[in-house]
Design an enzyme around this catalytic site. Structure first.
Site, PDB file in Angstrom:
ATOM      1  N   TYR A   1       2.323 -22.868 -28.120  1.00 18.53           N
ATOM      2  CA  TYR A   1       1.738 -22.807 -26.776  1.00 18.53           C
ATOM      3  C   TYR A   1       1.412 -24.216 -26.292  1.00 18.53           C
ATOM      4  O   TYR A   1       0.330 -24.497 -25.795  1.00 18.53           O
ATOM      5  CB  TYR A   1       0.481 -21.928 -26.785  1.00 18.53           C
ATOM      6  CG  TYR A   1       0.039 -21.475 -25.407  1.00 18.53           C
ATOM      7  CD1 TYR A   1       0.764 -20.523 -24.709  1.00 18.53           C
ATOM      8  CD2 TYR A   1      -1.107 -22.001 -24.814  1.00 18.53           C
ATOM      9  CE1 TYR A   1       0.353 -20.096 -23.453  1.00 18.53           C
ATOM     10  CE2 TYR A   1      -1.529 -21.588 -23.559  1.00 18.53           C
ATOM     11  CZ  TYR A   1      -0.786 -20.637 -22.877  1.00 18.53           C
ATOM     12  OH  TYR A   1      -1.195 -20.224 -21.617  1.00 18.53           O
TER      13      TYR A   1
ATOM     14  N   GLN B   1       5.996 -26.723 -23.281  1.00 18.57           N
ATOM     15  CA  GLN B   1       6.960 -25.712 -22.883  1.00 18.57           C
ATOM     16  C   GLN B   1       6.425 -24.298 -23.133  1.00 18.57           C
ATOM     17  O   GLN B   1       6.650 -23.388 -22.329  1.00 18.57           O
ATOM     18  CB  GLN B   1       8.277 -25.909 -23.640  1.00 18.57           C
ATOM     19  CG  GLN B   1       9.072 -27.129 -23.224  1.00 18.57           C
ATOM     20  CD  GLN B   1       9.658 -27.013 -21.824  1.00 18.57           C
ATOM     21  OE1 GLN B   1       9.910 -25.926 -21.323  1.00 18.57           O
ATOM     22  NE2 GLN B   1       9.864 -28.151 -21.188  1.00 18.57           N
TER      23      GLN B   1
ATOM     24  N   ARG C   1      -1.198 -20.090 -35.030  1.00 23.86           N
ATOM     25  CA  ARG C   1      -2.093 -20.026 -36.178  1.00 23.86           C
ATOM     26  C   ARG C   1      -3.457 -19.533 -35.702  1.00 23.86           C
ATOM     27  O   ARG C   1      -3.890 -19.844 -34.587  1.00 23.86           O
ATOM     28  CB  ARG C   1      -2.271 -21.398 -36.836  1.00 23.86           C
ATOM     29  CG  ARG C   1      -1.037 -22.031 -37.389  1.00 23.86           C
ATOM     30  CD  ARG C   1      -1.399 -23.291 -38.190  1.00 23.86           C
ATOM     31  NE  ARG C   1      -2.473 -24.059 -37.581  1.00 23.86           N
ATOM     32  CZ  ARG C   1      -2.292 -25.010 -36.658  1.00 23.86           C
ATOM     33  NH1 ARG C   1      -1.069 -25.289 -36.214  1.00 23.86           N
ATOM     34  NH2 ARG C   1      -3.320 -25.668 -36.169  1.00 23.86           N
TER      35      ARG C   1
ATOM     36  N   SER D   1      -5.703 -22.231 -34.396  1.00 24.00           N
ATOM     37  CA  SER D   1      -5.187 -23.091 -33.347  1.00 24.00           C
ATOM     38  C   SER D   1      -6.168 -23.200 -32.180  1.00 24.00           C
ATOM     39  O   SER D   1      -6.723 -22.196 -31.725  1.00 24.00           O
ATOM     40  CB  SER D   1      -3.848 -22.550 -32.822  1.00 24.00           C
ATOM     41  OG  SER D   1      -3.440 -23.250 -31.662  1.00 24.00           O
TER      42      SER D   1
ATOM     43  N   LYS E   1      15.344 -28.681 -18.054  1.00 26.83           N
ATOM     44  CA  LYS E   1      15.476 -30.140 -18.009  1.00 26.83           C
ATOM     45  C   LYS E   1      14.292 -30.740 -17.264  1.00 26.83           C
ATOM     46  O   LYS E   1      14.420 -31.424 -16.241  1.00 26.83           O
ATOM     47  CB  LYS E   1      16.808 -30.536 -17.368  1.00 26.83           C
ATOM     48  CG  LYS E   1      18.026 -30.058 -18.133  1.00 26.83           C
ATOM     49  CD  LYS E   1      17.972 -30.417 -19.612  1.00 26.83           C
ATOM     50  CE  LYS E   1      18.098 -31.911 -19.848  1.00 26.83           C
ATOM     51  NZ  LYS E   1      18.004 -32.212 -21.321  1.00 26.83           N
TER      52      LYS E   1
ATOM     53  N   ASP F   1      21.152 -35.238 -25.746  1.00 27.48           N
ATOM     54  CA  ASP F   1      19.705 -35.385 -25.627  1.00 27.48           C
ATOM     55  C   ASP F   1      19.191 -36.496 -26.537  1.00 27.48           C
ATOM     56  O   ASP F   1      18.437 -37.376 -26.101  1.00 27.48           O
ATOM     57  CB  ASP F   1      19.023 -34.061 -25.967  1.00 27.48           C
ATOM     58  CG  ASP F   1      17.521 -34.115 -25.775  1.00 27.48           C
ATOM     59  OD1 ASP F   1      17.073 -34.049 -24.618  1.00 27.48           O
ATOM     60  OD2 ASP F   1      16.789 -34.214 -26.783  1.00 27.48           O
TER      61      ASP F   1
ATOM     62  N   GLU G   1      17.634 -40.146 -25.250  1.00 29.18           N
ATOM     63  CA  GLU G   1      16.289 -40.572 -25.631  1.00 29.18           C
ATOM     64  C   GLU G   1      16.309 -41.930 -26.320  1.00 29.18           C
ATOM     65  O   GLU G   1      15.494 -42.815 -26.023  1.00 29.18           O
ATOM     66  CB  GLU G   1      15.667 -39.546 -26.575  1.00 29.18           C
ATOM     67  CG  GLU G   1      15.319 -38.223 -25.931  1.00 29.18           C
ATOM     68  CD  GLU G   1      14.939 -37.154 -26.935  1.00 29.18           C
ATOM     69  OE1 GLU G   1      14.464 -36.093 -26.508  1.00 29.18           O
ATOM     70  OE2 GLU G   1      15.121 -37.376 -28.153  1.00 29.18           O
TER      71      GLU G   1
ATOM     72  N   GLU H   1       6.328 -57.266 -12.982  1.00 35.08           N
ATOM     73  CA  GLU H   1       7.744 -57.384 -12.642  1.00 35.08           C
ATOM     74  C   GLU H   1       8.668 -56.646 -13.614  1.00 35.08           C
ATOM     75  O   GLU H   1       9.745 -56.193 -13.215  1.00 35.08           O
ATOM     76  CB  GLU H   1       8.144 -58.865 -12.570  1.00 35.08           C
ATOM     77  CG  GLU H   1       7.411 -59.657 -11.506  1.00 35.08           C
ATOM     78  CD  GLU H   1       7.573 -59.070 -10.109  1.00 35.08           C
ATOM     79  OE1 GLU H   1       8.624 -58.448  -9.821  1.00 35.08           O
ATOM     80  OE2 GLU H   1       6.642 -59.222  -9.293  1.00 35.08           O
TER      81      GLU H   1
ATOM     82  N   GLU I   1       6.861 -52.071 -12.112  1.00 29.49           N
ATOM     83  CA  GLU I   1       7.785 -51.751 -11.020  1.00 29.49           C
ATOM     84  C   GLU I   1       8.985 -50.915 -11.470  1.00 29.49           C
ATOM     85  O   GLU I   1       9.774 -50.467 -10.626  1.00 29.49           O
ATOM     86  CB  GLU I   1       8.249 -53.034 -10.321  1.00 29.49           C
ATOM     87  CG  GLU I   1       7.115 -53.715  -9.562  1.00 29.49           C
ATOM     88  CD  GLU I   1       7.584 -54.826  -8.639  1.00 29.49           C
ATOM     89  OE1 GLU I   1       8.803 -54.912  -8.362  1.00 29.49           O
ATOM     90  OE2 GLU I   1       6.724 -55.613  -8.208  1.00 29.49           O
TER      91      GLU I   1
ATOM     92  N   SER J   1      15.938 -54.763  -1.613  1.00 29.53           N
ATOM     93  CA  SER J   1      16.387 -55.903  -0.791  1.00 29.53           C
ATOM     94  C   SER J   1      17.814 -56.296  -1.163  1.00 29.53           C
ATOM     95  O   SER J   1      18.307 -55.968  -2.255  1.00 29.53           O
ATOM     96  CB  SER J   1      15.467 -57.098  -1.013  1.00 29.53           C
ATOM     97  OG  SER J   1      15.630 -57.602  -2.339  1.00 29.53           O
TER      98      SER J   1
END
Length: 331
Positions: free
Chosen positions: A25, A28, A48, A51, A131, A191, A195, A227, A231, A252
């Site tokens: 839980y 996802q 559990r 939990s 996704k 995937d 990553e 920088e 950004e 730019s």
């Protein structure tokens, strides 16, 4: 061309009379469980007994059981626990409760593709992988929308495995955005590569190298952070919302010119060869073997030591101080 499906291609009736057990839980898990419940499915959550998520799931109106009880109750069993724990939990607590005709489900292909879990032949084995992070899967559903989602079939005992995957995906909201059909192999290998080579390993190391280059050249750390780190979000947000074309339209001419003449100097032949080796290590199981070993017999010693070392990098402290100035980031 990858196949795409929408709500009209999905039969939610296939979930009628079925119990869906969500094991875990977390990010996802909570999203799948709540979206399924609100789509009319019968959902139980397996946790559990100790939990700290147990009470949270109950407050959300979900029926919570211990893992083995949930596995025994489920016609569909969706594994939404971390990769490093998934095989142990399945092999120890769940496999013995799986019955012929059950549907075993995953949101990531690692444990199946690399044979950490070898399911019984009398099961359907499928993947439904949004996704996007769980909180987005949940918020988009609540807003009447959805998150694009991958489906895949590893084992089709019933002849209905794909239809079950489509039904489940639609029930968590994916049919509103689009459901894409892939394979366990393609999902997990792309995937892991994304990553490691780009999203986490590649981008974080690129930002760190840029920061260090400017600081070593005598520029102020705060300027280097702005920088080369801060950004990055501005550029990624433009690409996320409108692709490279929106990003290059929005920046730019100076930045666009620098993009064209400098990018390939940084990501040149050496980097591309390294990427190919990263992909080869993923494809042949070298990475997964090392990962499983680190989180098993290795006791996470190297992983935790690296985490501590990275947390001590000067870039981290500079970022913490600069973010204090940004009121829009404060809760």
């Amino acid at each position: 061309m990858i196949k795409k499906y929408y709500d009209q291609d999905c039969n939610l009736g296939l979930l009628d009379g079925k119990t869906i057990a969500i094991i875990g839980y977390g990010s996802q898990g909570h999203a799948h469980a709540l979206n399924l419940k609100e789509s009319g499915a019968n959902v139980v959550v397996g946790l559990r007994k100790d939990s700290n998520r147990w009470a949270e799931a109950e407050r959300a109106g979900l029926k919570v059981m211990e893992v083995e009880e949930a596995a025994a109750a489920g016609d569909f069993v969706m594994m939404l626990v971390p990769d490093e724990h998934c095989a142990r939990i399945y092999n120890t607590h769940i496999a013995k409760h799986m019955k012929e005709g059950n549907v075993l489900m995953f949101a990531h292909g690692l444990n199946i593709h690399y044979s950490q879990i070898i399911p019984a032949e009398n099961l359907d084995v499928i993947m439904v992988a949004p996704k996007g992070p769980g909180h987005t899967v949940r918020s988009e559903y609540e807003g009447g929308k959805g998150v694009p989602t991958l489906i895949a079939v590893f084992q089709d005992k019933s002849g209905k495995a794909k239809d079950y995957a489509l039904a489940y995906a639609a029930a968590i909201g994916a049919g509103r955005a689009g459901i894409l059909e892939t394979t366990f192999r393609e999902e997990v290998e792309t995937d892991l590569f994304g990553e490691q080579a780009v999203l986490c390993g590649g981008v974080t190391e690129l930002m760190k190298a840029g920061y260090e280059t400017l600081v070593e050249a005598g520029y102020e750390p705060e300027m280097a952070y702005f920088e080369c780190v801060h950004e990055m979000k501005l550029i990624i947000d433009l690409i996320y919302s409108g692709g490279y074309e929106m990003m290059r339209y929005s920046i730019s001419n100076t930045a666009e010119y620098g993009d064209y003449i400098t990018g390939k100097k940084i990501i040149g032949k050496e980097a591309r060869e390294a990427m190919k080796q990263v992909l080869a290590d993923i494809q042949d199981g070298t990475f997964t073997s090392a990962f499983v070993s680190e989180f098993g017999a290795g006791g996470q010693a190297r992983f935790l030591a690296t985490r501590r070392k990275e947390a001590e990098h000067p870039l981290v402290k500079v970022g913490q101080e600069l973010r204090k100035m940004m009121s829009w980031l404060k809760k």
